[in-house]
Write a protein that holds these residues in place. Structure first.
Motif, PDB file in Angstrom:
ATOM      1  N   ILE A  38      12.075  -5.527  -9.026  1.00  0.00           N
ATOM      2  CA  ILE A  38      10.931  -6.088  -9.735  1.00  0.00           C
ATOM      3  C   ILE A  38      11.453  -6.891 -10.910  1.00  0.00           C
ATOM      4  CG2 ILE A  38       8.906  -5.472 -11.117  1.00  0.00           C
ATOM      5  CD1 ILE A  38       8.550  -3.074  -9.238  1.00  0.00           C
ATOM      6  N   LEU A  39      10.774  -7.977 -11.214  1.00  0.00           N
ATOM      7  CA  LEU A  39      11.203  -8.886 -12.274  1.00  0.00           C
ATOM      8  C   LEU A  39      11.491  -8.126 -13.563  1.00  0.00           C
ATOM      9  CD1 LEU A  39      11.643 -11.888 -12.916  1.00  0.00           C
ATOM     10  CD2 LEU A  39       9.284 -11.941 -13.768  1.00  0.00           C
ATOM     11  N   ALA A  82       0.011  -4.922   2.002  1.00  0.00           N
ATOM     12  CA  ALA A  82       0.692  -5.214   0.740  1.00  0.00           C
ATOM     13  C   ALA A  82      -0.270  -5.077  -0.439  1.00  0.00           C
ATOM     14  CB  ALA A  82       1.264  -6.630   0.777  1.00  0.00           C
ATOM     15  N   LYS A  83       0.278  -4.670  -1.572  1.00  0.00           N
ATOM     16  CA  LYS A  83      -0.452  -4.590  -2.827  1.00  0.00           C
ATOM     17  C   LYS A  83       0.171  -5.574  -3.822  1.00  0.00           C
ATOM     18  CE  LYS A  83      -1.987   0.221  -2.594  1.00  0.00           C
ATOM     19  NZ  LYS A  83      -2.015   1.528  -3.292  1.00  0.00           N
ATOM     20  N   LEU A  84      -0.578  -5.866  -4.862  1.00  0.00           N
ATOM     21  CA  LEU A  84      -0.086  -6.804  -5.873  1.00  0.00           C
ATOM     22  C   LEU A  84       1.248  -6.327  -6.461  1.00  0.00           C
ATOM     23  CD1 LEU A  84      -3.390  -7.613  -7.820  1.00  0.00           C
ATOM     24  CD2 LEU A  84      -2.269  -9.006  -6.074  1.00  0.00           C
ATOM     25  N   GLU A  85       1.373  -5.020  -6.664  1.00  0.00           N
ATOM     26  CA  GLU A  85       2.576  -4.490  -7.298  1.00  0.00           C
ATOM     27  C   GLU A  85       3.809  -4.534  -6.391  1.00  0.00           C
ATOM     28  OE1 GLU A  85      -0.299  -2.804  -6.954  1.00  0.00           O
ATOM     29  OE2 GLU A  85       0.061  -0.700  -6.389  1.00  0.00           O
ATOM     30  N   ASP A  86       3.625  -4.970  -5.144  1.00  0.00           N
ATOM     31  CA  ASP A  86       4.778  -5.119  -4.243  1.00  0.00           C
ATOM     32  C   ASP A  86       5.514  -6.435  -4.475  1.00  0.00           C
ATOM     33  OD1 ASP A  86       2.865  -3.663  -1.522  1.00  0.00           O
ATOM     34  OD2 ASP A  86       4.077  -2.694  -3.076  1.00  0.00           O
ATOM     35  N   SER A  87       4.970  -7.291  -5.331  1.00  0.00           N
ATOM     36  CA  SER A  87       5.646  -8.544  -5.654  1.00  0.00           C
ATOM     37  C   SER A  87       6.999  -8.236  -6.280  1.00  0.00           C
ATOM     38  CB  SER A  87       4.804  -9.375  -6.618  1.00  0.00           C
ATOM     39  OG  SER A  87       3.603  -9.799  -5.998  1.00  0.00           O
ATOM     40  N   ALA A  88       8.058  -8.701  -5.635  1.00  0.00           N
ATOM     41  CA  ALA A  88       9.413  -8.357  -6.051  1.00  0.00           C
ATOM     42  C   ALA A  88      10.388  -9.121  -5.174  1.00  0.00           C
ATOM     43  CB  ALA A  88       9.657  -6.844  -5.910  1.00  0.00           C
ATOM     44  N   VAL A  89      11.660  -8.957  -5.486  1.00  0.00           N
ATOM     45  CA  VAL A  89      12.718  -9.429  -4.590  1.00  0.00           C
ATOM     46  C   VAL A  89      13.223  -8.236  -3.798  1.00  0.00           C
ATOM     47  CG1 VAL A  89      15.004 -10.473  -4.429  1.00  0.00           C
ATOM     48  CG2 VAL A  89      13.378 -11.314  -6.127  1.00  0.00           C
ATOM     49  N   TYR A  90      13.308  -8.390  -2.496  1.00  0.00           N
ATOM     50  CA  TYR A  90      13.781  -7.314  -1.638  1.00  0.00           C
ATOM     51  C   TYR A  90      15.201  -7.661  -1.208  1.00  0.00           C
ATOM     52  CZ  TYR A  90       9.170  -5.480  -1.969  1.00  0.00           C
ATOM     53  OH  TYR A  90       8.010  -4.958  -2.491  1.00  0.00           O
ATOM     54  N   LEU A  91      16.113  -6.808  -1.624  1.00  0.00           N
ATOM     55  CA  LEU A  91      17.531  -7.038  -1.398  1.00  0.00           C
ATOM     56  C   LEU A  91      18.042  -6.109  -0.300  1.00  0.00           C
ATOM     57  CD1 LEU A  91      18.664  -7.116  -5.130  1.00  0.00           C
ATOM     58  CD2 LEU A  91      18.596  -9.074  -3.595  1.00  0.00           C
ATOM     59  N   ARG A 112      12.177 -13.135  -1.785  1.00  0.00           N
ATOM     60  CA  ARG A 112      11.230 -13.068  -2.904  1.00  0.00           C
ATOM     61  C   ARG A 112       9.821 -13.025  -2.347  1.00  0.00           C
ATOM     62  NH1 ARG A 112      11.553 -13.917  -8.217  1.00  0.00           N
ATOM     63  NH2 ARG A 112      13.675 -14.712  -8.007  1.00  0.00           N
ATOM     64  N   LEU A 113       9.130 -11.904  -2.576  1.00  0.00           N
ATOM     65  CA  LEU A 113       7.765 -11.713  -2.096  1.00  0.00           C
ATOM     66  C   LEU A 113       6.784 -11.873  -3.246  1.00  0.00           C
ATOM     67  CD1 LEU A 113       5.691 -10.830   0.086  1.00  0.00           C
ATOM     68  CD2 LEU A 113       6.078  -8.479  -0.694  1.00  0.00           C
ATOM     69  N   THR A 114       5.791 -12.703  -3.020  1.00  0.00           N
ATOM     70  CA  THR A 114       4.686 -12.850  -3.968  1.00  0.00           C
ATOM     71  C   THR A 114       3.414 -12.431  -3.272  1.00  0.00           C
ATOM     72  OG1 THR A 114       5.792 -14.680  -5.092  1.00  0.00           O
ATOM     73  CG2 THR A 114       3.438 -14.405  -5.494  1.00  0.00           C
ATOM     74  N   VAL A 115       2.724 -11.458  -3.856  1.00  0.00           N
ATOM     75  CA  VAL A 115       1.462 -10.978  -3.305  1.00  0.00           C
ATOM     76  C   VAL A 115       0.335 -11.458  -4.223  1.00  0.00           C
ATOM     77  CG1 VAL A 115       0.123  -8.990  -2.555  1.00  0.00           C
ATOM     78  CG2 VAL A 115       2.613  -8.965  -2.335  1.00  0.00           C
TER      79      VAL A 115
ATOM     80  N   THR B 106      19.293  -1.700 -16.254  1.00  0.00           N
ATOM     81  CA  THR B 106      18.174  -2.636 -16.322  1.00  0.00           C
ATOM     82  C   THR B 106      18.618  -4.083 -16.408  1.00  0.00           C
ATOM     83  OG1 THR B 106      18.109  -2.216 -18.688  1.00  0.00           O
ATOM     84  CG2 THR B 106      16.541  -1.002 -17.309  1.00  0.00           C
ATOM     85  N   GLY B 107      19.908  -4.295 -16.580  1.00  0.00           N
ATOM     86  CA  GLY B 107      20.429  -5.654 -16.585  1.00  0.00           C
ATOM     87  C   GLY B 107      20.517  -6.255 -17.979  1.00  0.00           C
TER      88      GLY B 107
END
Lengths: 116, 114
Positions: A38-39, A82-91, A112-115, B106-107
């Motif tokens: 997550i950002l 998907a939910k809004l809080e799933d917005s993240a980068v999946y590595l 990079r997922l944007t919901v 946390t970076g």
């Protein structure tokens, strides 16, 4: 040596939709990991495979997330719905063996997922 | 529990000056410690690791890290910073004794000013 491949690189969906991510690890790497970043935070493990078996999925939200690693090579991670809080980068990452034994992990470029 | 902490969200340094990115750890037994770097729109890249042996570990791109058991620290260093070193740096350790997965800090965002 080819690195860890992931696709797609970017995905935008609306909440309640489903999405799937694909990962191809480095050839010969028995261990595969999916992390969520997550950002503004460090990556957090979602699930870890050893060959085609799950080693750790304790932090995977199993009501909406699922993952599989058929034949012990490629892996897919799915989110439904998907939910809004799933917005993240999946590595996706892979390693020869145990990081606890000192081996490093090799990471893909991420999805990079944007919901919305 | 095994964990690492990065006390600084942001570090700014002038090009050519030495840089330090801090990491402290809370690991029982002999710690395994890693540094990764993340450039924009790219995955994490391994820089270096401490397993055992010399307290000063040398890694990629001229980076090194000093393991200090008394201070439970594993700070990342470079004698002369480059603008291209600007990136997000993560300290990590195995999440548990013998565990495969990594626990990341946390970076710290490093900005090298020309």
């Amino acid at each position: 040596e080819a690195g860890v491949a992931q696709s797609p690189r970017y995905k935008i969906i609306e909440k309640r939709q489903s999405v799937a991510f694909w990962c191809n690890p480095i050839s010969g790497h028995a261990t595969l990991y999916w992390y969520q970043q997550i950002l503004g935070q460090g990556p957090k493990l979602l699930i870890q495979f050893q060959n085609n078996g799950v080693v750790d999925d304790s932090q995977l939200p199993k009501d909406r997330f699922s993952a599989e690693r058929l034949k012990g090579v490629d892996s897919t991670l799915k989110i439904q719905p998907a939910k809004l809080e799933d917005s993240a980068v999946y590595l996706c990452a892979s390693s020869l063996g145990r990081t606890g034994g000192g081996g490093e992990q090799f990471f893909g470029p991420g999805t990079r997922l944007t919901v919305l | 529990a095994q964990s690492v902490a990065q006390p600084e969200d942001q570090v700014n340094v002038a090009e050519g000056n030495p840089l330090t990115v801090k990491c402290t750890y809370s690991v029982s037994g002999n710690p395994y410690l890693f540094w990764y770097v993340q450039y924009p729109n790219r995955g994490l890249q391994f820089l270096l690791k401490y397993i055992t042996g010399d307290n000063l570990v040398k890694g990629s791109y001229g980076f090194e890290a000093e393991f200090n058991k008394s201070q439970t620290s594993f700070h990342l260093k470079k004698p002369s910073a480059l603008v291209s070193d600007s990136a997000l740096y993560f300290c990590a350790s195995p999440a548990g004794t013998g565990a495969n997965n990594l626990f990341f800090g946390t970076g710290t965002r490093l900005t090298v000013i020309p």
